[in-house]
Design an enzyme around this catalytic site. Structure first.
Site, mmCIF file in Angstrom:
data_model
loop_
_atom_site.group_PDB
_atom_site.id
_atom_site.type_symbol
_atom_site.label_atom_id
_atom_site.label_comp_id
_atom_site.label_asym_id
_atom_site.label_seq_id
_atom_site.Cartn_x
_atom_site.Cartn_y
_atom_site.Cartn_z
ATOM 1 N N HIS A 1 49.909 54.738 32.442
ATOM 2 C CA HIS A 1 49.711 53.879 31.313
ATOM 3 C C HIS A 1 50.156 54.741 30.193
ATOM 4 O O HIS A 1 48.605 55.308 29.761
ATOM 5 C CB HIS A 1 49.495 52.150 31.606
ATOM 6 C CG HIS A 1 49.973 51.620 30.584
ATOM 7 N ND1 HIS A 1 49.239 51.467 29.415
ATOM 8 C CD2 HIS A 1 50.257 50.761 31.087
ATOM 9 C CE1 HIS A 1 50.553 50.627 29.030
ATOM 10 N NE2 HIS A 1 50.782 49.639 29.965
ATOM 11 N N ASP B 1 53.181 46.593 37.488
ATOM 12 C CA ASP B 1 53.992 46.905 38.214
ATOM 13 C C ASP B 1 53.703 47.148 39.929
ATOM 14 O O ASP B 1 54.568 47.190 40.699
ATOM 15 C CB ASP B 1 55.458 47.921 38.056
ATOM 16 C CG ASP B 1 55.663 47.394 36.719
ATOM 17 O OD1 ASP B 1 56.603 46.550 36.584
ATOM 18 O OD2 ASP B 1 56.509 48.196 34.835
HETATM 19 C C1 LIG Z 1 55.592 47.463 32.261
HETATM 20 C C2 LIG Z 1 55.603 48.567 31.980
HETATM 21 O O1 LIG Z 1 56.199 49.271 31.319
HETATM 22 S S1 LIG Z 1 53.984 50.068 32.636
HETATM 23 C C3 LIG Z 1 54.837 51.639 33.372
HETATM 24 C C4 LIG Z 1 55.594 51.350 33.759
HETATM 25 N N1 LIG Z 1 56.536 52.474 34.411
HETATM 26 C C5 LIG Z 1 56.218 53.213 35.621
HETATM 27 O O2 LIG Z 1 55.131 52.615 36.117
HETATM 28 C C6 LIG Z 1 56.615 54.700 35.694
HETATM 29 C C7 LIG Z 1 55.548 55.318 36.170
HETATM 30 N N2 LIG Z 1 54.944 55.888 35.133
HETATM 31 C C8 LIG Z 1 55.430 57.058 34.065
HETATM 32 O O3 LIG Z 1 55.835 57.562 34.323
HETATM 33 C C9 LIG Z 1 53.738 56.911 32.859
HETATM 34 O O4 LIG Z 1 53.396 56.794 33.009
HETATM 35 C C10 LIG Z 1 54.484 56.284 32.203
HETATM 36 C C11 LIG Z 1 55.777 56.404 31.122
HETATM 37 C C12 LIG Z 1 53.946 55.025 31.991
HETATM 38 C C13 LIG Z 1 53.571 56.640 30.722
HETATM 39 O O5 LIG Z 1 53.439 57.687 30.339
HETATM 40 P P1 LIG Z 1 53.294 58.278 29.236
HETATM 41 O O6 LIG Z 1 52.494 58.028 28.279
HETATM 42 O O7 LIG Z 1 55.445 58.984 28.456
HETATM 43 O O8 LIG Z 1 52.716 60.132 29.971
HETATM 44 P P2 LIG Z 1 53.415 61.043 30.800
HETATM 45 O O9 LIG Z 1 55.229 60.815 31.349
HETATM 46 O O10 LIG Z 1 53.696 62.283 29.602
HETATM 47 O O11 LIG Z 1 52.333 61.259 31.765
HETATM 48 C C14 LIG Z 1 51.368 62.746 31.870
HETATM 49 C C15 LIG Z 1 51.333 63.642 32.413
HETATM 50 O O12 LIG Z 1 50.919 62.426 33.509
HETATM 51 C C16 LIG Z 1 51.478 62.369 34.888
HETATM 52 N N3 LIG Z 1 51.967 60.757 34.976
HETATM 53 C C17 LIG Z 1 51.611 59.921 34.210
HETATM 54 N N4 LIG Z 1 52.775 58.883 35.459
HETATM 55 C C18 LIG Z 1 52.757 60.055 36.531
HETATM 56 C C19 LIG Z 1 52.787 58.907 37.469
HETATM 57 N N5 LIG Z 1 53.182 57.423 37.384
HETATM 58 N N6 LIG Z 1 52.762 59.632 38.997
HETATM 59 C C20 LIG Z 1 52.632 61.231 38.892
HETATM 60 N N7 LIG Z 1 51.648 61.814 37.728
HETATM 61 C C21 LIG Z 1 51.988 61.137 36.514
HETATM 62 C C22 LIG Z 1 52.660 63.314 34.178
HETATM 63 O O13 LIG Z 1 53.640 63.681 35.827
HETATM 64 C C23 LIG Z 1 51.813 63.979 33.544
HETATM 65 O O14 LIG Z 1 51.801 64.691 33.964
HETATM 66 P P3 LIG Z 1 51.694 66.532 33.052
HETATM 67 O O15 LIG Z 1 51.268 66.357 32.055
HETATM 68 O O16 LIG Z 1 51.126 67.608 33.920
HETATM 69 O O17 LIG Z 1 52.893 66.936 32.959
HETATM 70 O O1 LIG Z 2 53.135 48.307 27.571
HETATM 71 C C1 LIG Z 2 53.481 49.039 27.804
HETATM 72 O O2 LIG Z 2 53.632 50.685 27.416
HETATM 73 C C2 LIG Z 2 53.850 48.563 29.173
HETATM 74 C C3 LIG Z 2 53.111 47.474 29.726
HETATM 75 O O3 LIG Z 2 52.441 47.525 29.921
HETATM 76 C C4 LIG Z 2 53.940 46.542 29.571
HETATM 77 O O4 LIG Z 2 54.779 46.008 29.018
HETATM 78 O O5 LIG Z 2 53.623 45.129 29.923
#
Ligand SMILES: CC(=O)SCCNC(=O)CCNC(=O)[C@H](O)C(C)(C)COP(=O)(O)OP(=O)(O)OC[C@H]1O[C@@H](n2cnc3c(N)ncnc32)[C@H](O)[C@@H]1OP(=O)(O)O
Ligand SMILES: O=C([O-])CC(=O)C(=O)O
Length: 377
Positions: A262, A313
């Site tokens: 997150h 999620d």
């Molecule tokens: C309702 C919502 O929107 S909640 C979020 C729903 N989205 C997901 O579950 C998708 C999976 N999660 C992700 O892609 C990310 O954690 C996000 C998009 C939610 C947050 O992303 P950011 O804050 O941009 O973090 P970012 O993607 O840059 O990740 C940072 C590091 O953690 C790792 N990481 C983050 N999430 C994950 C994951 N779910 N699985 C594996 N590695 C992960 C990345 O690979 C990255 O590693 P690195 O620095 O070695 O390259």
């Molecule tokens: O806040 C965020 O980036 C994503 C999230 O958890 C939501 O929209 O519920």
């Protein structure tokens, strides 16, 4: 000339002020109008929580009764919207259909061009009722089933399940779904809400803002992650694989695991706490522990290997599956709830508006680049 370059993805940037939602990502605190999400999940319902988000305080008994009646009375769709739902390909994803139908709703809304506070509130009632109806009705149509008329005596949560399944939902299903709606209702400046506010800030109408927000929610890095989570669980189950080995391979292939990580929380997402519990309870009562046990193994492994926590999620996936809901309805259901927060943010934006228009750091060819005539290229 601007001098400050924001970090990629605007991480950590405070882009607006808002009095709707407060999050402490280090402590795992989420609150709507200052009230802790745990308290709302235990004691509130979707109608009351939506009142809180829109009007800034909890309603008294009469206000809640009036609000619920107004939301129920808004369960109406122009027949042309139903025609649209019948005319789109049955193979279309419910999220595509919802995005298109919400855009079309604006053409049948008497207040379309009116962006005053009162008109925005009236439209918010209608959008909240109609989004739930569109999701339920399209699912019936694509399955060749009869459309179920709204039951105005039921709560928002119960009516949605009724219109989706044609069966009066149990108390457990209604309460589980109601809590899920409360948990998803708002989350500060997440991507879809930010998109809604950017659109609203041009003084475009609320339907435009919500259509854009639905588009943003669809992506697998945001709301689409609940569907992607369940697809992962299904894939592991189908292959008869050990969940830990599957996820280990995904890590080796540098793939992300949906439902984890997150931008704001660096500890347990407080919503996941409730969804995990509900997933476990439904598993026990249904006698089907498969999805919960698989989810737990993945959660423990991801935590151990990557120190990443489950987000909202992850356990909504197994919870909705145990409620008998189809996988491609998960993200539309997120919208069924999040419309409450989106509407609150659009109202807040319009109430005190300024165009949102940041700058970009230019990294292209140096100015002035020559214009080479076509014949000489
Ligand atoms: C309702 C919502 O929107 S909640 C979020 C729903 N989205 C997901 O579950 C998708 C999976 N999660 C992700 O892609 C990310 O954690 C996000 C998009 C939610 C947050 O992303 P950011 O804050 O941009 O973090 P970012 O993607 O840059 O990740 C940072 C590091 O953690 C790792 N990481 C983050 N999430 C994950 C994951 N779910 N699985 C594996 N590695 C992960 C990345 O690979 C990255 O590693 P690195 O620095 O070695 O390259
Ligand atoms: O806040 C965020 O980036 C994503 C999230 O958890 C939501 O929209 O519920």
């Amino acid at each position: 000339m601007p001098t400050v370059v924001a970090p990629k993805g605007l991480e950590g940037i405070v882009a607006t002020s808002s009095s709707i939602c407060w999050i402490d990502g280090d402590a795992g605190v989420l609150s709507y109008r200052g009230i802790d999400i745990h308290e709302l999940a235990q004691r509130s319902n979707f109608e009351e929580t939506t009142y809180l988000l829109w009007f800034g305080r909890l309603p008294n008994q009469q206000e809640l009764a009036d609000f619920s009646a107004q939301l129920s009375a808004a369960r109406q769709l122009d027949p042309k919207i139903i025609d649209l739902l019948r005319s789109v390909p049955t193979a279309a994803s419910p999220m595509q259909v919802l995005r298109t139908a919400v855009s079309m709703l604006s053409m049948y809304d008497a207040d379309e061009a009116d962006c005053s506070h009162d008109a925005n509130v009236r439209k918010s009632f209608r959008l909240t009722a109609q989004i739930a109806m569109i999701v339920a009705i399209f699912d019936r149509i694509r399955k060749g089933k009869q459309i179920i008329e709204a039951d105005h005596t039921l709560s928002h949560a119960a009516n949605f399940l009724w219109m989706l399944t044609g069966e009066k939902p149990s108390e457990t299903a209604t309460r589980t779904f109601d809590i899920a709606l409360i948990l998803h209702a708002d989350h500060e400046l997440n991507a879809s809400t930010f998109a809604a506010r950017v659109i609203a800030a041009t003084l475009a109408d609320i339907h435009s803002a919500i259509t854009g927000a639905i588009g943003a929610l669809k992506g697998p890095l945001h709301g689409g992650a609940n569907e992607a989570t369940m697809r992962l669980l299904y894939a592991i189950d189908k292959a008869g694989e050990d969940p830990v080995e599957h996820v280990r391979r995904m890590f080796a292939e540098k793939k992300k695991i949906s439902g984890f990580g997150h931008r704001v929380y660096h500890t347990e997402d407080p919503r996941a706490t409730h969804l995990r519990r509900m997933s476990e309870e439904l598993s026990k009562t249904s006698g089907n522990m498969k999805w919960f046990e698989m989810s737990r193994k993945i959660e423990n492994f991801v935590k151990q290997e990557k120190k990443l926590n489950a987000n909202v999620d992850f356990y909504s996936a197994s919870t909705y599956t145990l409620l008998g809901i189809d996988i491609d309805l998960f993200t539309p259901i997120f919208a069924v709830s999040r419309i409450a927060g989106w509407a609150a943010h659009v109202i807040e934006q319009h109430d005190d508006n300024r165009l949102i228009r940041p700058r970009a750091e230019y990294v292209g060819p140096a100015y002035p680049a020559p214009y080479v005539p076509l014949a000489s290229r």
